[in-house]
Design an enzyme around this catalytic site. Structure first.
Site, PDB file in Angstrom:
ATOM      1  CE  LYS A  82      -4.350   0.876   2.412  1.00  0.00           C
ATOM      2  NZ  LYS A  82      -5.013   0.736   3.695  1.00  0.00           N
TER       3      LYS A  82
HETATM    4  O1  G3P Z   1      -7.689   1.458   5.434  1.00  0.00           O
HETATM    5  C1  G3P Z   1      -7.912   2.803   5.237  1.00  0.00           C
HETATM    6  C2  G3P Z   1      -9.286   3.310   5.537  1.00  0.00           C
HETATM    7  O2  G3P Z   1     -10.265   2.356   5.347  1.00  0.00           O
HETATM    8  C3  G3P Z   1      -9.376   4.117   6.782  1.00  0.00           C
HETATM    9  O3  G3P Z   1     -10.686   4.395   7.167  1.00  0.00           O
HETATM   10  O4  G3P Z   1     -12.304   5.124   8.870  1.00  0.00           O
HETATM   11  O5  G3P Z   1      -9.864   5.641   9.186  1.00  0.00           O
HETATM   12  O6  G3P Z   1     -11.204   6.824   7.454  1.00  0.00           O
HETATM   13  P1  G3P Z   1     -11.033   5.563   8.223  1.00  0.00           P
END
Ligand code: G3P
Length: 216
Positions: A82
């Site tokens: 990633k």
């Molecule tokens: O993996 C990255 C992403 O899904 C993060 O989500 O909820 O931290 O914005 P969030």
């Protein structure tokens, strides 16, 4: 549509291993898992699922990003590196993709970022819908734009909708034709848990009990 679990918690992955395609992690999730040995931790997760496990580089400069990406890819065949949608991240993506290493371009907040990720050969691009919604912008309209761009330009990069905050996001991503979604365990749980299903089972159980009583 592929379903990924957005977690670095081994127990959570084990709970849903049979219904998910793979796992996505990020530096915050890895930190939260409090693992002592990153390699061992990633191997444990990779052994639980049959598909790809995204692991993010912590470097922000091209050279170290590339070296870290190659190191992560050696941990397990199913590691997907990633990388952020930055100039250095795109450059590293191009190199890793050329070397046949799966990549996931993360922190994507605009259609041109997604366009460049595809041009650099990314396996996945991850638009962050929830974080865009938080700013008052409609995160799903970004997904729609990327779907249209990739169709028009015939790009093979898969759209992995991330930063999912509700089952509605999952439905919308599927309706727009996204290739994949990643969600935290509680959202996956909300996707199958429904009060009417629970109530329906209670009613069935009661009817069976009442009927068997009246027969005996
Ligand atoms: O993996 C990255 C992403 O899904 C993060 O989500 O909820 O931290 O914005 P969030």
């Amino acid at each position: 549509m592929e379903i990924f679990l957005d977690t670095a918690n081994v127990d959570e992955v084990a709970t849903y291993a049979d219904i998910i395609n793979g796992v996505t992690t990020n530096p915050s999730l890895i930190a939260k898992s409090r693992c002592n040995d990153l390699c061992e931790h990633i191997i444990k997760i990779c052994r639980l699922v049959s598909g790809l496990v995204s692991v993010e580089v912590s470097s922000i400069e091209y050279d170290s990003m590339l070296a870290e990406g190659k190191m992560l890819a050696k941990i397990h065949d199913n590691v997907c590196v990633k990388l952020p949608c930055t100039r250095d991240g795109l450059k590293a993506c191009k190199q890793l993709s050329t070397a046949g290493i799966p990549t996931n371009m993360t922190l994507c907040f605009s259609p041109p970022q997604a366009l460049l990720a595809a041009k650099c050969g990314a396996t996945y691009v991850s638009p962050f819908v929830g974080r865009l919604d938080d700013t008052g912008y409609d995160g799903m309209s970004l997904v729609e734009d990327i779907v249209n761009i990739y169709k028009a330009q015939k790009y093979g990069t898969k759209i992995l909708v991330a930063s999912i905050r509700s089952p509605q996001h999952v439905t919308q991503a599927a309706m727009l034709g996204a290739d994949a979604v990643t969600m935290p365990p509680q959202i996956l749980w909300q996707c199958f848990e429904h009060p009417f299903t629970v109530k329906g089972l209670e009613i069935f159980a009661k009817d069976v009990k009442d009927l068997s009583k009246s027969v005996s």
